[in-house]
Design a protein around this motif. Sequence first.
Motif, PDB file in Angstrom:
ATOM      1  N   SER A  30      52.434  -3.027 -63.797  1.00 45.14           N
ATOM      2  CA  SER A  30      51.990  -3.206 -62.418  1.00 45.14           C
ATOM      3  C   SER A  30      50.940  -2.163 -62.080  1.00 45.14           C
ATOM      4  N   ARG A  31      49.967  -2.578 -61.210  1.00 44.57           N
ATOM      5  CA  ARG A  31      48.951  -1.621 -60.788  1.00 44.57           C
ATOM      6  C   ARG A  31      49.548  -0.605 -59.829  1.00 44.57           C
ATOM      7  N   ASP A  32      50.719  -0.905 -59.260  1.00 44.95           N
ATOM      8  CA  ASP A  32      51.402   0.057 -58.361  1.00 44.95           C
ATOM      9  C   ASP A  32      52.327   0.915 -59.189  1.00 44.95           C
ATOM     10  N   PRO A  33      52.057   2.225 -59.369  1.00 45.26           N
ATOM     11  CA  PRO A  33      52.887   3.068 -60.229  1.00 45.26           C
ATOM     12  C   PRO A  33      54.322   3.146 -59.737  1.00 45.26           C
ATOM     13  N   ALA A  34      54.524   2.858 -58.479  1.00 45.39           N
ATOM     14  CA  ALA A  34      55.892   2.982 -57.949  1.00 45.39           C
ATOM     15  C   ALA A  34      56.722   1.734 -58.199  1.00 45.39           C
ATOM     16  N   ALA A  35      56.011   0.674 -58.600  1.00 44.23           N
ATOM     17  CA  ALA A  35      56.751  -0.570 -58.797  1.00 44.23           C
ATOM     18  C   ALA A  35      57.526  -0.534 -60.081  1.00 44.23           C
ATOM     19  N   GLY A  36      58.680  -1.149 -60.073  1.00 40.88           N
ATOM     20  CA  GLY A  36      59.497  -1.220 -61.277  1.00 40.88           C
ATOM     21  C   GLY A  36      59.024  -2.330 -62.174  1.00 40.88           C
ATOM     22  N   SER A  37      59.645  -2.365 -63.378  1.00 36.82           N
ATOM     23  CA  SER A  37      59.220  -3.366 -64.336  1.00 36.82           C
ATOM     24  C   SER A  37      59.580  -4.774 -63.898  1.00 36.82           C
ATOM     25  N   GLY A  38      60.587  -4.883 -63.033  1.00 41.76           N
ATOM     26  CA  GLY A  38      60.972  -6.229 -62.626  1.00 41.76           C
ATOM     27  C   GLY A  38      60.491  -6.578 -61.242  1.00 41.76           C
ATOM     28  N   SER A  39      59.767  -5.670 -60.597  1.00 35.79           N
ATOM     29  CA  SER A  39      59.339  -5.970 -59.228  1.00 35.79           C
ATOM     30  C   SER A  39      57.978  -5.360 -58.958  1.00 35.79           C
ATOM     31  N   ARG A  40      57.125  -6.053 -58.147  1.00 36.55           N
ATOM     32  CA  ARG A  40      55.801  -5.530 -57.802  1.00 36.55           C
ATOM     33  C   ARG A  40      55.825  -4.898 -56.429  1.00 36.55           C
ATOM     34  N   GLY A  41      56.985  -4.864 -55.817  1.00 36.72           N
ATOM     35  CA  GLY A  41      57.092  -4.213 -54.507  1.00 36.72           C
ATOM     36  C   GLY A  41      56.249  -4.942 -53.483  1.00 36.72           C
ATOM     37  N   ALA A  42      55.657  -4.153 -52.592  1.00 33.81           N
ATOM     38  CA  ALA A  42      54.905  -4.731 -51.490  1.00 33.81           C
ATOM     39  C   ALA A  42      53.423  -4.954 -51.820  1.00 33.81           C
ATOM     40  N   SER A  43      52.942  -4.447 -52.985  1.00 29.03           N
ATOM     41  CA  SER A  43      51.514  -4.589 -53.327  1.00 29.03           C
ATOM     42  C   SER A  43      51.177  -6.038 -53.674  1.00 29.03           C
ATOM     43  N   GLN A  44      49.823  -6.387 -53.505  1.00 24.09           N
ATOM     44  CA  GLN A  44      49.373  -7.729 -53.846  1.00 24.09           C
ATOM     45  C   GLN A  44      49.376  -7.907 -55.360  1.00 24.09           C
ATOM     46  N   PRO A  45      49.665  -9.098 -55.833  1.00 24.14           N
ATOM     47  CA  PRO A  45      49.653  -9.322 -57.279  1.00 24.14           C
ATOM     48  C   PRO A  45      48.241  -9.143 -57.842  1.00 24.14           C
ATOM     49  N   GLY A  46      48.090  -8.598 -59.063  1.00 28.27           N
ATOM     50  CA  GLY A  46      46.784  -8.394 -59.701  1.00 28.27           C
ATOM     51  C   GLY A  46      46.199  -9.711 -60.210  1.00 28.27           C
ATOM     52  N   THR A  47      44.853  -9.728 -60.405  1.00 21.51           N
ATOM     53  CA  THR A  47      44.186 -10.897 -60.984  1.00 21.51           C
ATOM     54  C   THR A  47      43.915 -10.626 -62.454  1.00 21.51           C
ATOM     55  N   TYR A  48      43.542 -11.706 -63.132  1.00 24.82           N
ATOM     56  CA  TYR A  48      43.325 -11.558 -64.573  1.00 24.82           C
ATOM     57  C   TYR A  48      42.206 -10.573 -64.871  1.00 24.82           C
ATOM     58  N   LYS A  49      41.125 -10.615 -64.068  1.00 28.69           N
ATOM     59  CA  LYS A  49      40.002  -9.710 -64.343  1.00 28.69           C
ATOM     60  C   LYS A  49      40.384  -8.252 -64.138  1.00 28.69           C
ATOM     61  N   ASP A  50      41.439  -8.021 -63.314  1.00 28.79           N
ATOM     62  CA  ASP A  50      41.864  -6.637 -63.114  1.00 28.79           C
ATOM     63  C   ASP A  50      42.505  -6.059 -64.365  1.00 28.79           C
ATOM     64  N   THR A  51      42.834  -6.921 -65.319  1.00 26.98           N
ATOM     65  CA  THR A  51      43.466  -6.454 -66.561  1.00 26.98           C
ATOM     66  C   THR A  51      42.445  -6.111 -67.627  1.00 26.98           C
ATOM     67  N   LEU A  52      41.119  -6.310 -67.329  1.00 27.16           N
ATOM     68  CA  LEU A  52      40.085  -6.071 -68.327  1.00 27.16           C
ATOM     69  C   LEU A  52      39.456  -4.701 -68.110  1.00 27.16           C
ATOM     70  N   ASN A  53      39.258  -4.007 -69.220  1.00 23.17           N
ATOM     71  CA  ASN A  53      38.555  -2.715 -69.184  1.00 23.17           C
ATOM     72  C   ASN A  53      37.067  -2.964 -69.451  1.00 23.17           C
ATOM     73  N   LEU A  54      36.259  -3.136 -68.409  1.00 23.92           N
ATOM     74  CA  LEU A  54      34.852  -3.460 -68.550  1.00 23.92           C
ATOM     75  C   LEU A  54      33.984  -2.225 -68.323  1.00 23.92           C
ATOM     76  N   LEU A  55      32.822  -2.226 -69.006  1.00 21.92           N
ATOM     77  CA  LEU A  55      31.855  -1.143 -68.796  1.00 21.92           C
ATOM     78  C   LEU A  55      31.270  -1.247 -67.403  1.00 21.92           C
ATOM     79  N   GLN A  56      31.000  -0.134 -66.820  1.00 17.82           N
ATOM     80  CA  GLN A  56      30.335  -0.097 -65.527  1.00 17.82           C
ATOM     81  C   GLN A  56      28.820  -0.013 -65.755  1.00 17.82           C
ATOM     82  N   THR A  57      28.056  -0.969 -65.193  1.00 14.18           N
ATOM     83  CA  THR A  57      26.609  -1.018 -65.428  1.00 14.18           C
ATOM     84  C   THR A  57      25.902  -1.515 -64.177  1.00 14.18           C
ATOM     85  N   PRO A  58      24.676  -1.027 -63.932  1.00  8.88           N
ATOM     86  CA  PRO A  58      23.914  -1.539 -62.784  1.00  8.88           C
ATOM     87  C   PRO A  58      23.258  -2.896 -63.061  1.00  8.88           C
ATOM     88  N   PHE A  59      23.289  -3.357 -64.332  1.00  2.82           N
ATOM     89  CA  PHE A  59      22.661  -4.633 -64.643  1.00  2.82           C
ATOM     90  C   PHE A  59      23.449  -5.765 -63.998  1.00  2.82           C
TER      91      PHE A  59
END
Length: 601
Positions: free
Chosen positions: A10-39
Amino acid sequence: MTVSPASTPSRDPAAGSGSRGASQPGTYKDTLNLLQTPFAMRANARQREPELQRFWQERGLYEQLSRNNAGAVFTLHDGPPYANGALHVGHALNKILKDIINKHALLQGRRARFVPGWDCHGLPIELKVLQNLSSEERRALTPISLRQKAHAYALEQVELQKAGFRRWGIWADWDAPYLTLQKPYEAAQIGVFGRMVLAGHIYRGLKPVHWSPSSRTALAEAELEYPDGHTSPSVYVGFPVVSLPSALAGQLRPFGIEGPTDHGHREQLFVAIWTTTPWTLPANLAVSVNGELEYSFCRDGSAPASAPRFLLVARELVESLQTSLDRPLEPLLTVKGAELEGISYRHPLLDRTSPLVLGGDYITTESGTGLVHTAPGHGVDDFNTGRKYGLPVLCPVDEAGNLTDEAGPFAGLNVLKDANAAIIAALRDAGVLLAEQRYEHRYPYDWRTKKPPIFRATEQWFASVAGFRDQAMAAIAQVSWLPESGRNRIEAMVRDRGDWCISRQRTWGVPIPVFYHRETGEVLLNAESLAHIQALFAEHGSDIWWQRDEAGLLPPSPRAATRWMSGSTPAPPGRGCWADWTAEQTGGGAPLPPRQLATGR
């Protein structure tokens, strides 16, 4: 690196493995480690390409590299496009390939220049101007007013095409192109022409040339194209024999052929010809045979015994002609073509008697009958054979393609419209039409109007390629060709090229600077007159040829100007071959090293 969604914490460090707590669920693109570029994620070429081109232009990248690189000079000299319309894929292929070559040379550190140019003269531009005028406006045109309109149209097209090339990202000396309508260029063209005249490479003669009735002008071979699917009305015709050489008559007598006519004075002996241009039959002045081929006198099995008929055809074609003519043919006597010389025959449609003559290797047994209908005014081989036998150059066709009074009852018919049908009907009525059929073959078309030309003998100016063919072949051998196949193509073109018709019956172009004597027709074209006209063109441009009378054009000399009239026939447009190089060397910037010159279209 990507992480499987099933094992993503979970993107929320306080959330447990079985619960996401009150935070919004993540999207698939949030799981990608992309380079940061101005292009930007998208190319967005419509916006970005003009920005890149402005960047190049503001910093003068082409100018800096082409002038300041440390390497050797490399000059790409453009074979010019016509200034007569919008850019198309052919322009793109041409200019992009040249741009690749030029930029590659720049990246190698060479001082690479691309010298662009435009062919601003010639029929394509004149036709475009005329197409935009009403019938009344066309009738009101004078040569100089047409030239002024063509000049303005060409410059307008140059600017439009130039903007397009720049938008494509082509690097070139766009602010200093060469234009064939520029005064220095026109003067250089006269200079090149003058050197050819003085070297004996230019002559005037009555010869059959490709003539375009749709353009009302002569055409060079390079102005022709050969589309598929052309068909012509081909006819087999029997020309009645009126006299035979005594030796040949003696050979025919044992076969019951006492002469050209039978006992009832009916014509019985015919020379059979085949042609795909029935409209040229009024101009027939001979029938030609190949002296090395064998020819057979054959009994025509379709004729009644009471009125026999005999046909002369090539021996090798007897069998195939039985099918083509739809009649049995029985060979009686076979002789060499050389033994047929001296036969004379009657023209089946006109009151004229003509000879059977010996032609050349152009007469084969690949098609037809092996005997060639010969009209010296309508074919190169016919012309050459006719000249050998002193035949006149009869050409009963005017510039619009209409038969003249010399064609007798067919005068006024157009050779590309109604003449063929009328002549075929007349042959049928005369009883000499052996067969008729449509024939598909390779035939030239005017590449501008997309309509067929004809062969027509006219007074034209020619460049004799034979005079400098060896020199040209030697120059070709000194060039490094890439790919090598390019050398094969140009060598074949130069090796096989006949004399080049250089005159055009149009207004928009550089005139051939010739004067004719008003009474005798004598030609005035010498070093003095050429140098004087070249100087006039350098100062005033070629329009002066139409703006001044002969007194204002002729050089000062004892010759009375009133005796001479100026010709009005332009030379063909430059197209990269007349004076591009000369004009660049004499009037356009730094000299270009010849070994690094590249041309092409």
